[in-house]
Scaffold this motif. Structure first.
Motif, short mmCIF file in Angstrom:
data_model
loop_
_atom_site.label_atom_id
_atom_site.label_comp_id
_atom_site.label_asym_id
_atom_site.label_seq_id
_atom_site.Cartn_x
_atom_site.Cartn_y
_atom_site.Cartn_z
N ALA A 5 0.57 -1.57 -0.53
CA ALA A 5 -0.17 0.17 0.28
C ALA A 5 0.84 1.47 0.42
CB ALA A 5 -0.88 -0.10 1.27
N ARG A 6 0.10 2.48 -0.15
CA ARG A 6 1.28 3.22 -0.56
C ARG A 6 1.86 4.19 1.46
NH1 ARG A 6 -1.67 7.59 0.58
NH2 ARG A 6 -3.62 6.74 1.82
N THR A 7 0.69 3.33 2.47
CA THR A 7 2.09 3.74 3.20
C THR A 7 0.73 2.61 4.58
OG1 THR A 7 0.01 4.99 4.75
CG2 THR A 7 2.07 6.33 3.97
N GLU A 16 -3.50 -0.56 6.60
CA GLU A 16 -4.60 -1.76 7.46
C GLU A 16 -5.79 -1.47 7.71
OE1 GLU A 16 -3.30 -2.96 10.46
OE2 GLU A 16 -1.69 -3.83 8.61
N ARG A 17 -5.77 0.35 6.95
CA ARG A 17 -7.34 0.47 6.37
C ARG A 17 -7.62 -0.08 5.28
NH1 ARG A 17 -4.89 5.59 7.50
NH2 ARG A 17 -5.00 6.11 5.12
N ALA A 29 -8.59 -3.92 7.08
CA ALA A 29 -10.22 -3.15 7.60
C ALA A 29 -11.32 -3.71 6.41
CB ALA A 29 -9.39 -2.15 9.00
N ALA A 30 -10.79 -3.17 5.60
CA ALA A 30 -12.07 -2.51 4.43
C ALA A 30 -12.65 -3.90 3.74
CB ALA A 30 -12.07 -1.78 3.72
N LEU A 31 -11.53 -4.71 3.66
CA LEU A 31 -11.95 -5.97 3.47
C LEU A 31 -12.58 -6.76 4.36
CD1 LEU A 31 -7.86 -6.48 1.27
CD2 LEU A 31 -10.17 -6.94 0.25
N SER A 54 -12.16 -1.06 -1.29
CA SER A 54 -11.01 -1.68 -0.27
C SER A 54 -10.23 -0.72 -0.21
CB SER A 54 -10.92 -2.69 0.58
OG SER A 54 -12.80 -3.68 0.30
N LEU A 55 -9.52 -0.85 -1.25
CA LEU A 55 -8.03 -0.24 -1.59
C LEU A 55 -7.79 1.52 -2.06
CD1 LEU A 55 -6.57 -2.55 -4.66
CD2 LEU A 55 -6.14 -2.20 -2.13
#
Length: 364
Positions: A304-306, A311-312, A315-317, A360-361
């Motif tokens: 991911a970008r960071t 983590e976000r 969690a969304a997935l 999610s992404l």
């Protein structure tokens, strides 16, 4: 990063906090960990042997089931002999303790699994690195050793690093008195026409080949192995303190692994389904804007970008009913998503991944 605690699991599914999720996680690539035939062999083994071997294999901990599995592994891999060991991580330590008396000159792929690094250090063997999956760099390192006791060490497959070792080229560097040692934890059951591993994928059969592996990934069971020439296996049994001083896997698990091998030997459909699912997941990832490797490996990794964004998205997935682990291993790669494909993933699972991934992404 908090650890995830599973409350239950089935093939390609997991229960977390009371929720049933589609799981693109772990290493049960062929769905054998929940196969009814493998489970039945385990139950029968418990009735026959109980829970634990309760002793070293050089005393009273050796069982007919252990020896049966060693014969099955050697036949399946196409090698002369195999030695069953407590787990895949320990396999390299057991091997290199057995080889230490040879004072070998060792060259190692710089991205080889940490278990190999730990094993060399524990055996007081110095290794010289060569560049990742680079046979030319390996040749330079081999020449620098000037040794006829050369041991070339590599993983067979590097799913996260997106590589398959050039085993044929590496074997060409090995003198007749040397060895090519391949940690094939992610190749066994996955690569090759019959799923024998990275050596089958490379088309090599040679007495200088030694395989390290695990039963806990594509074979769906537990334990590890060292496989190769019988004389070398005998030497390892004689000289390795880690082998002599450890308790083997429960005999019941050995019988379960025998059942898993028997399934693969008689039915190649699981491997075919796995490879078809890999291609379908690759297409899903591309449609979500994620770049992938083009290798026949059932793991896809991306950053991911960071770490916080990762983590976000993780969690969304989960909120959308899909488990794709966002991991941080001590491998120097930082945090990344590690998506694992299984032969057990069906149309519903793949559709849920496709529906959940892009939104999610975007949340992250």
């Amino acid at each position: 990063m908090a650890r995830i605690a599973l409350e239950g699991a089935a093939a390609a599914r997991a229960c977390i906090r009371g929720r049933d999720l589609v799981a693109f996680a772990g290493c049960d690539y062929l769905g054998l960990a929940h196969d009814s035939e493998v489970e039945a062999a385990l139950r029968a083994g418990v009735e026959r042997y109980g829970i634990s071997a309760s002793a070293s294999r050089v005393t009273t901990g050796n069982a007919v089931a252990h020896e049966e599995l060693e014969r099955d592994l050697a036949r399946f891999l196409g090698l002369e002999a195999a030695l069953l060991v407590p787990d895949g991580y320990l396999a390299s330590q057991i091997l290199f303790q057995g080889l230490a008396c040879r004072d070998p000159a060792v060259i190692v792929d710089r991205e080889a699994h940490v278990s190999i690094r730990d094993a060399l250090a524990a055996s007081s063997i110095q290794g010289r690195d060569y560049e990742f999956c680079d046979a030319r760099s390996a040749a330079e390192s081999a020449r620098a050793t000037g040794s006829d006791a050369l041991v070339v060490v590599t993983d067979g497959a590097y799913p996260v690093m997106r590589g398959i070792a050039p085993l044929a080229e590496l074997l060409a560097l090995v003198p007749q008195s040397g060895l090519l040692v391949v940690d094939d934890c992610h190749g066994t059951g996955v690569l090759g026409a019959r799923g024998r591993g990275s050596h089958e994928h490379a088309g090599i059969v040679d007495p200088r080949l030694v395989l390290l592996g695990t039963l806990s990934k594509a074979l769906g069971c537990f334990g590890g192995f060292v496989a190769g020439p019988r004389a070398l296996i005998d030497e390892v049994v004689t000289r390795s303190r880690a082998f002599v001083g450890s308790t083997p896997i429960p005999p019941a698990l050995a019988l379960a692994a025998c059942a898993a091998i028997a399934i693969l030997e008689r039915d190649a459909s699981r491997i075919a389904r796995l490879r078809a699912n890999v291609e379908r997941v690759r297409a899903v990832l591309h449609s979500a804007g994620i770049g992938t490797h083009d290798l026949p490996l059932p793991v896809f990794a991306w950053k991911a970008r960071t770490p916080e964004a990762g983590e976000r998205a993780h969690a969304a997935l989960l909120e959308r009913g899909v488990l794709v682990p966002h991991v941080r291993y001590p491998d120097g790669l930082g945090s990344y998503f590690r998506l694992a494909v299984s032969a057990a993933h069906d149309d519903t699972a793949l559709a849920r991944l496709a529906a959940a991934l892009r939104p999610s992404l975007e949340v992250a």
